[in-house]
Motif scaffolding. Structure first.
Motif, PDB file in Angstrom:
ATOM      1  N   GLN A  22       0.838  -1.200   0.000  1.00 18.48           N
ATOM      2  CA  GLN A  22       0.000   0.000   0.000  1.00 18.48           C
ATOM      3  C   GLN A  22       0.875   1.254   0.000  1.00 18.48           C
ATOM      4  OE1 GLN A  22      -2.664   0.106   3.332  1.00 18.48           O
ATOM      5  NE2 GLN A  22      -3.560   2.062   2.760  1.00 18.48           N
ATOM      6  N   ILE A  23       1.958   1.235   0.779  1.00 25.39           N
ATOM      7  CA  ILE A  23       2.871   2.375   0.808  1.00 25.39           C
ATOM      8  C   ILE A  23       3.529   2.561  -0.557  1.00 25.39           C
ATOM      9  CG2 ILE A  23       5.096   3.153   1.763  1.00 25.39           C
ATOM     10  CD1 ILE A  23       4.156   1.994   4.449  1.00 25.39           C
ATOM     11  N   GLY A  24       3.901   1.458  -1.197  1.00 24.28           N
ATOM     12  CA  GLY A  24       4.507   1.535  -2.526  1.00 24.28           C
ATOM     13  C   GLY A  24       3.566   2.155  -3.549  1.00 24.28           C
ATOM     14  N   ARG A  25       2.306   1.724  -3.505  1.00 24.49           N
ATOM     15  CA  ARG A  25       1.333   2.311  -4.428  1.00 24.49           C
ATOM     16  C   ARG A  25       1.132   3.793  -4.126  1.00 24.49           C
ATOM     17  NH1 ARG A  25      -1.219  -2.524  -3.306  1.00 24.49           N
ATOM     18  NH2 ARG A  25      -2.585  -1.521  -1.789  1.00 24.49           N
ATOM     19  N   GLY A  26       1.051   4.121  -2.855  1.00 23.08           N
ATOM     20  CA  GLY A  26       0.871   5.516  -2.459  1.00 23.08           C
ATOM     21  C   GLY A  26       2.043   6.377  -2.887  1.00 23.08           C
ATOM     22  N   ALA A  27       3.266   5.846  -2.752  1.00 21.22           N
ATOM     23  CA  ALA A  27       4.453   6.600  -3.168  1.00 21.22           C
ATOM     24  C   ALA A  27       4.432   6.846  -4.675  1.00 21.22           C
ATOM     25  CB  ALA A  27       5.717   5.854  -2.763  1.00 21.22           C
ATOM     26  N   GLY A  28       4.048   5.836  -5.434  1.00 20.03           N
ATOM     27  CA  GLY A  28       3.944   6.015  -6.889  1.00 20.03           C
ATOM     28  C   GLY A  28       2.909   7.068  -7.257  1.00 20.03           C
ATOM     29  N   GLU A  29       1.789   7.042  -6.549  1.00 22.24           N
ATOM     30  CA  GLU A  29       0.756   8.040  -6.810  1.00 22.24           C
ATOM     31  C   GLU A  29       1.227   9.436  -6.422  1.00 22.24           C
ATOM     32  OE1 GLU A  29      -2.369   6.328  -4.499  1.00 22.24           O
ATOM     33  OE2 GLU A  29      -2.938   4.923  -6.072  1.00 22.24           O
ATOM     34  N   LEU A  30       1.989   9.544  -5.333  1.00 19.13           N
ATOM     35  CA  LEU A  30       2.530  10.846  -4.941  1.00 19.13           C
ATOM     36  C   LEU A  30       3.489  11.385  -5.995  1.00 19.13           C
ATOM     37  CD1 LEU A  30       3.232  10.466  -1.124  1.00 19.13           C
ATOM     38  CD2 LEU A  30       1.656  12.057  -2.208  1.00 19.13           C
ATOM     39  N   VAL A  31       4.352  10.531  -6.525  1.00 18.67           N
ATOM     40  CA  VAL A  31       5.296  10.961  -7.557  1.00 18.67           C
ATOM     41  C   VAL A  31       4.540  11.411  -8.808  1.00 18.67           C
ATOM     42  CG1 VAL A  31       7.092  10.159  -9.132  1.00 18.67           C
ATOM     43  CG2 VAL A  31       7.237   9.620  -6.701  1.00 18.67           C
ATOM     44  N   ALA A  32       3.570  10.612  -9.233  1.00 14.36           N
ATOM     45  CA  ALA A  32       2.791  10.977 -10.420  1.00 14.36           C
ATOM     46  C   ALA A  32       2.047  12.290 -10.197  1.00 14.36           C
ATOM     47  CB  ALA A  32       1.802   9.857 -10.771  1.00 14.36           C
ATOM     48  N   GLY A  33       1.425  12.439  -9.038  1.00 18.13           N
ATOM     49  CA  GLY A  33       0.717  13.675  -8.732  1.00 18.13           C
ATOM     50  C   GLY A  33       1.661  14.864  -8.676  1.00 18.13           C
ATOM     51  N   GLY A  34       2.849  14.665  -8.117  1.00 18.96           N
ATOM     52  CA  GLY A  34       3.835  15.744  -8.059  1.00 18.96           C
ATOM     53  C   GLY A  34       4.280  16.181  -9.441  1.00 18.96           C
TER      54      GLY A  34
END
Length: 139
Positions: free
Chosen positions: A51-63
């Motif tokens: 879940q943290i990995g998916r969240g980190a990927g989403e944060l990078v994409a959003g950034g």
């Protein structure tokens, strides 16, 4: 074939077993419970890490998307200001303003990351209080 779990279900009634037998059962059951708890913790940690990995990927994409939008807004600001100033002056003004904001953010970040700011004060205070309490209990 009899599994290890089946052996627990075929034990004689507790009233017919000896104290050492009961203590042995207690040790085995305790060990089994501990292993099951460890397995559950591992499973939960794996799920949380995914879940943290998916969240980190989403944060990078959003950034990255936010950065692209910021660049477009800066271009719009330059184009808007260029209606009253020469284009080079508009770009220069917007660039200087953005650089000053960036420098202020970097300065604040460096200030917040100084070593004395990173010390866990509340935890250290709590540990000192616990040690003092333990000393008082030993008297």
């Amino acid at each position: 074939m009899v599994t290890r779990d089946d052996a627990y279900t075929t034990l004689p009634p507790r009233s017919e077993r000896s104290i050492p037998g009961l203590l042995g059962d207690l040790a085995r059951e305790g060990t089994r419970l501990l292993r099951q708890e460890i397995a559950l913790a591992k499973s939960e940690l794996r799920a949380k890490l995914a879940q943290i990995g998916r969240g980190a990927g989403e944060l990078v994409a959003g950034g990255l998307i936010l950065y692209a939008g910021f660049l477009v807004l800066l271009a719009a600001a330059v184009l808007g200001l260029s209606t009253v100033l020469p284009s080079w002056a508009a770009a220069l003004i917007i660039g200087v303003v953005v650089l000053l904001i960036g420098l202020a953010v970097v300065w604040k970040g460096r200030h917040d990351m100084k070593a004395e700011k990173l010390v866990p004060d509340r935890t250290l205070r709590s540990l000192r209080e616990d040690a003092e309490w333990a000393r008082e209990q030993m008297r």
